[in-house]
Write a protein that holds these residues in place. Structure first.
Motif, PDB file in Angstrom:
ATOM      1  N   HIS A 168       0.834  -1.197   0.000  1.00 18.88           N
ATOM      2  CA  HIS A 168       0.000   0.000   0.000  1.00 18.88           C
ATOM      3  C   HIS A 168       0.872   1.252   0.000  1.00 18.88           C
ATOM      4  O   HIS A 168       1.698   1.426   0.905  1.00 18.88           O
ATOM      5  CB  HIS A 168      -0.911   0.026   1.232  1.00 18.88           C
ATOM      6  N   ARG A 169       0.671   2.093  -0.974  1.00 20.42           N
ATOM      7  CA  ARG A 169       1.292   3.413  -0.924  1.00 20.42           C
ATOM      8  C   ARG A 169       0.339   4.335  -0.174  1.00 20.42           C
ATOM      9  O   ARG A 169      -0.820   4.477  -0.545  1.00 20.42           O
ATOM     10  CB  ARG A 169       1.556   3.930  -2.335  1.00 20.42           C
ATOM     11  N   MET A 170       0.844   4.995   0.833  1.00 29.45           N
ATOM     12  CA  MET A 170      -0.006   5.841   1.667  1.00 29.45           C
ATOM     13  C   MET A 170       0.191   7.317   1.343  1.00 29.45           C
ATOM     14  O   MET A 170      -0.713   7.999   0.903  1.00 29.45           O
ATOM     15  CB  MET A 170       0.261   5.571   3.149  1.00 29.45           C
ATOM     16  N   VAL A 171       1.408   7.813   1.565  1.00 25.35           N
ATOM     17  CA  VAL A 171       1.722   9.213   1.267  1.00 25.35           C
ATOM     18  C   VAL A 171       2.519   9.249  -0.029  1.00 25.35           C
ATOM     19  O   VAL A 171       3.503   8.520  -0.188  1.00 25.35           O
ATOM     20  CB  VAL A 171       2.523   9.853   2.415  1.00 25.35           C
ATOM     21  N   VAL A 172       2.078  10.081  -0.956  1.00 24.40           N
ATOM     22  CA  VAL A 172       2.713  10.158  -2.268  1.00 24.40           C
ATOM     23  C   VAL A 172       2.892  11.622  -2.661  1.00 24.40           C
ATOM     24  O   VAL A 172       2.374  12.526  -2.007  1.00 24.40           O
ATOM     25  CB  VAL A 172       1.861   9.444  -3.349  1.00 24.40           C
ATOM     26  N   ASN A 173       3.640  11.838  -3.728  1.00 21.12           N
ATOM     27  CA  ASN A 173       3.595  13.108  -4.434  1.00 21.12           C
ATOM     28  C   ASN A 173       2.588  12.960  -5.567  1.00 21.12           C
ATOM     29  O   ASN A 173       2.257  11.842  -5.975  1.00 21.12           O
ATOM     30  CB  ASN A 173       4.978  13.475  -4.970  1.00 21.12           C
ATOM     31  N   CYS A 174       2.102  14.065  -6.097  1.00 18.80           N
ATOM     32  CA  CYS A 174       1.050  13.986  -7.119  1.00 18.80           C
ATOM     33  C   CYS A 174       1.540  13.360  -8.417  1.00 18.80           C
ATOM     34  O   CYS A 174       0.751  12.839  -9.193  1.00 18.80           O
ATOM     35  CB  CYS A 174       0.483  15.383  -7.402  1.00 18.80           C
ATOM     36  N   GLY A 175       2.863  13.400  -8.665  1.00 20.14           N
ATOM     37  CA  GLY A 175       3.394  12.820  -9.888  1.00 20.14           C
ATOM     38  C   GLY A 175       3.183  13.729 -11.085  1.00 20.14           C
ATOM     39  O   GLY A 175       2.948  14.931 -10.942  1.00 20.14           O
ATOM     40  N   VAL A 176       3.270  13.155 -12.277  1.00 23.33           N
ATOM     41  CA  VAL A 176       3.093  13.927 -13.501  1.00 23.33           C
ATOM     42  C   VAL A 176       1.955  13.336 -14.317  1.00 23.33           C
ATOM     43  O   VAL A 176       1.696  12.136 -14.280  1.00 23.33           O
ATOM     44  CB  VAL A 176       4.380  13.968 -14.353  1.00 23.33           C
ATOM     45  N   SER A 177       1.302  14.191 -15.059  1.00 19.60           N
ATOM     46  CA  SER A 177       0.162  13.774 -15.864  1.00 19.60           C
ATOM     47  C   SER A 177       0.611  13.176 -17.188  1.00 19.60           C
ATOM     48  O   SER A 177       1.587  13.629 -17.786  1.00 19.60           O
ATOM     49  CB  SER A 177      -0.747  14.983 -16.127  1.00 19.60           C
ATOM     50  N   SER A 178      -0.109  12.165 -17.639  1.00 22.24           N
ATOM     51  CA  SER A 178       0.160  11.600 -18.966  1.00 22.24           C
ATOM     52  C   SER A 178      -0.452  12.452 -20.060  1.00 22.24           C
ATOM     53  O   SER A 178      -0.166  12.271 -21.238  1.00 22.24           O
ATOM     54  CB  SER A 178      -0.393  10.177 -19.056  1.00 22.24           C
ATOM     55  N   LYS A 179      -1.308  13.391 -19.665  1.00 21.82           N
ATOM     56  CA  LYS A 179      -1.942  14.288 -20.635  1.00 21.82           C
ATOM     57  C   LYS A 179      -0.958  15.371 -21.051  1.00 21.82           C
ATOM     58  O   LYS A 179      -0.229  15.915 -20.228  1.00 21.82           O
ATOM     59  CB  LYS A 179      -3.195  14.932 -20.032  1.00 21.82           C
ATOM     60  N   SER A 180      -0.952  15.690 -22.325  1.00 20.63           N
ATOM     61  CA  SER A 180      -0.088  16.751 -22.826  1.00 20.63           C
ATOM     62  C   SER A 180      -0.778  18.084 -22.574  1.00 20.63           C
ATOM     63  O   SER A 180      -1.459  18.641 -23.442  1.00 20.63           O
ATOM     64  CB  SER A 180       0.188  16.560 -24.328  1.00 20.63           C
TER      65      SER A 180
END
Length: 604
Positions: free
Chosen positions: A364-376
């Motif tokens: 289980h990942r609990m705390v994350v960063n938002c990451g990057v979008s695959s949308k251009s």
């Protein structure tokens, strides 16, 4: 005008000068004049086809045969025409088309019709775009096409006539020559390293290369030695770079072995360094942490790459050259960004996430960063890079890094980081009680006279994560200055306030439960968004602690496990799937907060 502003102006003009110089050299080496030069260096034959490690989907072959091309979220039906004749189609769609990655899907179909279709489309590209195309001849696209054509050449050439064989090899050689002439003008970092890999792969795969092969191997050695750090990280600090480089480097290494050639020392050392670091970034579910441009994890490709790992040892505990720390205890893992922004020329995708962390327990990942979008989408890209999109602290909703604004040069130079944390102090303790990392950065010192320090301790059994965020004044502080500490939760985590709002209950899908508390501090549960899910954007939540900086110069908080997993009789969780968020633009609250935090207003 402050010294910081003058320094940023100097960096901007340096980037402008470099851009003009590279564009001029690229026009000289790969422009119209170069393309008019006679081309006679055509190899006699192909000797070997390096392996393609990326996963294929044979079900796409029927759509391609029917003239339906679904790339980058855009479906185009060609109505009997060649896709390479079409105009005014989305640029991302064209890039995927011209890169030829879809060849692996045709090959997976393993039919005569698929082979004929592949030959026809390759012949169409040579006919319509073989001399020039504004997108098809972009350096990264040329690189991908060379590697894909080489890997799938047995499939394309099988049952083909000699005439097609000759024009195919001639076109391949022309593309390699173009890449060889323009490699110094390609974008530094992964793009240039991939170009060196493509050239080296082509030179050992085609007959009669001789001098070119020696030059290409020497250049690849130079790029690997320069770009792969001693701890195995990439100079861009992006974990995704490790996946992309290894996916192409491992087949080239195998091609050397198959040809009976000595594998260059830099190649051996780079693979040996990168493998452990890729495991360093992995959570319990196999996903890599979202730092500095890392989006969703291609799990199948990562599994394939790790199958080549001969050592199969445990991941390292820290990556001092790359700027990351890893704390582990029991089934829990904490990954922390403790590094400065990369060099300005390599920071186009870097994030303002210094001292952000990700936390997982088991699968289980609990705390994350938002990451990057695959949308251009430039808006999402701007949001994802801000400090507010990371699980760390910010001051007055401002990012710890300053990005180049869109005006006046952003449309040419992108959005590299002009300034950010430079002095980062780190100490680490590992003992029987657990792991502890204390780190501080000066990203807010120039504008707010504040140093941010984060103290993280994970217990040996992995059931308790303690944290203290301290804001050290280096000069007088504005009494109205506010701090905000964010903990972005993974969409699979269900959160609810308990104890009259003084704590939070966090429940995983299998029933494992954790509590979060920050004694004496008001806790808020707000909306967030997870950008890096393989299915698109996902609604999520974030824990937010905020207040006046002078009133609380030090903030303590804790995650504590209160219940272990409890599966239902079916052996699976009873929690519903997270809701997909098919939005092209950010929700109002998120965009306002994160865009403000990006702090990329034009310089005076």
């Amino acid at each position: 005008m402050s010294n910081a502003t003058l320094s940023e102006r100097g960096r901007i003009w340096g980037l402008v000068a470099l851009y003009i110089w590279q564009r001029t050299r690229k026009w000289m080496h790969g422009g119209p004049i170069s393309r008019l030069q006679p081309f006679s260096s055509v190899p006699e034959r192909l000797l070997i086809a390096p392996q393609d490690l990326r996963t294929a989907d044979a079900t796409n072959a029927a759509d391609i045969y029917g003239g339906r091309f679904l790339f980058s979220g855009h479906l185009v039906e060609t109505q009997g025409r060649s896709p390479f004749e079409l105009q005014a189609v989305h640029e991302d769609w064209q890039r995927e088309l011209h890169a030829f990655g879809w060849l692996r899907d045709l090959r997976a179909a393993d039919s005569q019709i698929a082979r004929q279709n592949a030959r026809a489309l390759a012949e169409d590209w040579i006919k319509y775009c073989g001399r020039w195309h504004p997108i098809g001849w972009e350096a990264p696209i040329v690189t991908r096409r060379i590697l894909t054509w080489l890997a799938h050449s047995p499939f394309i050439l099988q049952d083909g006539d000699h005439s097609f064989y000759r024009i195919f090899i001639k076109s391949l050689a022309r593309q390699v020559q173009y890449l060889r002439q323009t490699i110094n003008e390609t974008e530094d970092g992964v793009e240039r390293l991939h170009a060196a890999l493509a050239i080296a792969s082509a030179c050992i795969s085609m007959a009669g290369q001789g001098r070119f092969a020696r030059q290409s191997i020497r250049r690849l050695d130079q790029e690997l030695s320069r770009q792969i750090l001693p701890d195995g990280g990439h100079i861009s600090r992006n974990p995704r770079a490790l996946i992309d480089i290894l996916a192409d480097l491992l087949p080239v290494r195998q091609a050397f072995v198959a040809q009976g050639l000595e594998v260059p020392a830099a190649m051996v050392q780079s693979v040996d360094r990168m493998m452990p670091l890729m495991k360093f970034f992995r959570h319990g579910d196999g996903a890599l942490a979202h730092f500095n441009g890392m989006g969703s994890t291609p799990s199948d490709l990562v599994a394939t790459i790790l199958a080549y790992d001969d050592a199969r040892g445990a991941p390292p505990t820290n990556a001092p050259h790359s700027g990351y720390q890893r704390l582990s205890g029991g089934s829990s893992v904490v990954l922390v960004d403790t590094g400065p922004a990369p060099d300005i020329a390599l920071s186009g995708n870097a994030h303002a996430g210094c001292l952000s962390f990700e936390f997982s327990t088991g699968a289980h990942r609990m705390v994350v960063n938002c990451g990057v979008s695959s949308k251009s989408n430039p808006v999402w890209r701007k949001v994802s890079r801000s400090t507010a999109a990371h699980s760390t602290a910010s001051i007055d909703d401002t990012s710890s890094c300053r990005f180049l604004s869109e005006k006046p040069f952003g449309h040419l130079l992108g959005a590299p980081i002009l300034s950010g944390p430079r002095v980062i102090d780190i100490s680490r303790e590992d003992d029987a009680a657990g792991c502890r990392v204390i780190a501080s950065h000066d990203g807010y010192a120039a504008d707010f006279n504040v140093l941010h320090q984060r103290d993280l301790r994970l217990s040996a059994d992995g059931t308790v994560l303690d944290g203290i965020d301290t804001f050290q004044a280096v000069s007088s502080l504005d009494p109205d200055m506010l701090y905000t500490i964010r903990f972005h939760l993974h969409p699979a985590i269900k959160a609810s306030l308990i104890r009259a709002g003084s704590a939070l209950l966090l429940v995983c899908r299998d029933g494992e439960a954790w509590e979060f508390e920050a004694p004496g501090i008001e806790i808020a549960l707000e909306e967030s968004i997870y950008l890096s899910d393989v299915y698109g954007h996902r609604r999520s939540e974030q824990i937010v602690i905020a207040g006046p900086l002078e009133a609380a110069p030090s903030v303590g908080w804790q995650f504590r496990r209160t219940a272990t997993a409890k599966l239902s009789r079916r052996g699976t969780s009873d929690f519903d799937e997270t809701e997909e968020l098919p939005l092209e633009d950010p929700p109002v609250d998120t965009s306002e907060d994160a865009a403000a935090a990006a702090d990329d207003t034009p310089l005076d």
